[in-house]
Design a protein around this motif. Structure first.
Motif, PDB file in Angstrom:
ATOM      1  N   UNK A  24       0.860  -1.182   0.000  1.00 15.34           N
ATOM      2  CA  UNK A  24       0.000   0.000   0.000  1.00 15.34           C
ATOM      3  C   UNK A  24       0.894   1.229   0.000  1.00 15.34           C
ATOM      4  N   UNK A  25       0.679   2.119  -0.973  1.00 15.18           N
ATOM      5  CA  UNK A  25       1.500   3.309  -1.091  1.00 15.18           C
ATOM      6  C   UNK A  25       1.082   4.390  -0.110  1.00 15.18           C
ATOM      7  N   UNK A  26       2.008   5.258   0.239  1.00 16.53           N
ATOM      8  CA  UNK A  26       1.725   6.347   1.166  1.00 16.53           C
ATOM      9  C   UNK A  26       0.712   7.308   0.548  1.00 16.53           C
ATOM     10  N   UNK A  27      -0.335   7.648   1.327  1.00 15.49           N
ATOM     11  CA  UNK A  27      -1.386   8.530   0.851  1.00 15.49           C
ATOM     12  C   UNK A  27      -2.426   7.852  -0.014  1.00 15.49           C
ATOM     13  N   UNK A 119     -13.995  15.524  15.871  1.00 23.27           N
ATOM     14  CA  UNK A 119     -15.452  15.439  15.726  1.00 23.27           C
ATOM     15  C   UNK A 119     -15.951  16.489  14.741  1.00 23.27           C
ATOM     16  N   UNK A 120     -15.332  17.670  14.776  1.00 23.96           N
ATOM     17  CA  UNK A 120     -15.708  18.712  13.821  1.00 23.96           C
ATOM     18  C   UNK A 120     -15.319  18.320  12.407  1.00 23.96           C
ATOM     19  N   UNK A 121     -14.138  17.746  12.244  1.00 20.65           N
ATOM     20  CA  UNK A 121     -13.684  17.349  10.905  1.00 20.65           C
ATOM     21  C   UNK A 121     -14.575  16.267  10.308  1.00 20.65           C
ATOM     22  N   UNK A 183      -5.942  16.205   3.358  1.00 24.89           N
ATOM     23  CA  UNK A 183      -5.433  17.278   4.216  1.00 24.89           C
ATOM     24  C   UNK A 183      -4.432  16.794   5.251  1.00 24.89           C
ATOM     25  N   UNK A 184      -4.466  15.503   5.604  1.00 27.53           N
ATOM     26  CA  UNK A 184      -3.599  14.993   6.664  1.00 27.53           C
ATOM     27  C   UNK A 184      -2.594  13.951   6.185  1.00 27.53           C
ATOM     28  N   UNK A 185      -2.503  13.761   4.869  1.00 28.90           N
ATOM     29  CA  UNK A 185      -1.551  12.778   4.351  1.00 28.90           C
ATOM     30  C   UNK A 185      -1.839  11.384   4.857  1.00 28.90           C
ATOM     31  N   UNK A 186      -3.111  11.064   5.015  1.00 28.56           N
ATOM     32  CA  UNK A 186      -3.528   9.797   5.604  1.00 28.56           C
ATOM     33  C   UNK A 186      -3.584   8.699   4.549  1.00 28.56           C
TER      34      UNK A 186
END
Length: 278
Positions: A24-27, A119-121, A183-186
């Motif tokens: 699995x590649x990053x991002x 929770x807001x996100x 937005x978080x590089x997840x």
């Protein structure tokens, strides 16, 4: 063997009793076949040292580490989203999300601040002071994801995050996760055969558990008419008396936990053993 990634953040070779191989590649957002249950995802995160085979996380060979060191490294970089039945009924939504941070020793005020931010996100901030019984299934799923993401892992693993949701609820949840990925590089790995999830992912890896085979397939085009599924209302069950994690008096009101039908035989409660902090 799955299609290799140029920059794998998660790499498994001959992993588990079925000798699964995947990269699995990053991002990247990857959809695994639904045969990969929560136990498989936990092992893939490095949280279960008992599984055989090679496992690399951000280039670190976890299979060569001692169990305690492996768990520490895995927990700092991977998070497995808990099923909704593992949300604690005696805590508010904000306290449920903050719990993994409190277990790491973070102060209550900072843990609450980070919990409210996630929770807001995930568009569920309005439920912060409610209890699990007050939520619908779609809100429960977003709260469970928030509890995993509050640790700000590099990789999120989730089993059937859209199961039981309507077409519009699925679209809303997947849109939020796609935004978090950007937005978080997840990096996101989900186990699901939902056509909407497969179309949403960057790539699909069909893992045939029990057959020692892992095959990569090209992702399908998004369907013009997503298949709607009936919303399953979670069963209600009495819960213990309310307590508070943040020092304020908990509301003295009866409450129940909505527990997903499939959660009763999955894993162990969050906050115990290797599940701690998830």
């Amino acid at each position: 063997m799955s299609i290799p990634s140029d920059n794998p953040i998660l790499l498994a070779r001959d992993f588990g009793p079925d000798e699964v191989c995947l990269a699995v590649g990053e991002g990247e957002i990857v959809a695994l076949s639904a045969a990969c249950d929560e136990a498989f995802l936990r092992a893939l995160s490095g949280a279960d040292p008992a599984w055989p085979g090679g496992l690399w996380l951000k280039g670190e060979p976890l299979h060569t580490q001692r169990p305690a060191a492996r768990l520490r490294y895995a927990h700092s970089r991977c998070a497995v989203a808990p099923r909704v039945g593992k949300l604690l009924p005696e805590l508010t939504v904000a306290e449920n999300v903050a719990l993994p941070l409190l277990l790491t020793g973070l102060g209550r005020q900072e843990a609450r601040r980070r919990a409210l931010r996630w929770l807001e996100r995930l568009d569920v901030i309005a439920c912060a002071e409610l209890r699990v019984a007050d939520l619908d299934l779609a809100e429960m799923r977003r709260v469970a994801l928030a509890r995993a993401l509050v640790l700000e892992p590099a990789i999120l693993l989730a089993e059937d995050p859209t199961e039981g949701l309507s077409s519009s609820e699925r679209f809303h949840l997947l849109r939020i996760l796609r935004a978090a990925c950007g937005t978080h590089g997840l990096t996101i790995v989900v186990a699901s055969d939902d056509a909407d999830v497969v179309a949403w992912a960057d790539r699909r890896i069909a893992v045939k558990v029990g057959g020692a085979e892992a095959v990569a397939e090209a992702v399908t085009e998004p369907s013009t008419e997503p298949t709607a599924e009936p919303v399953r209302e979670p069963a209600l069950q009495p819960a213990p008396e309310p307590i508070s994690l943040f020092g304020h008096a908990a509301r003295a009101m009866p409450h129940r936990i909505g527990r997903h039908a499939r959660s009763e035989h999955r894993g162990t409660p969050v906050g115990s053993g290797s599940e701690r902090g998830r």
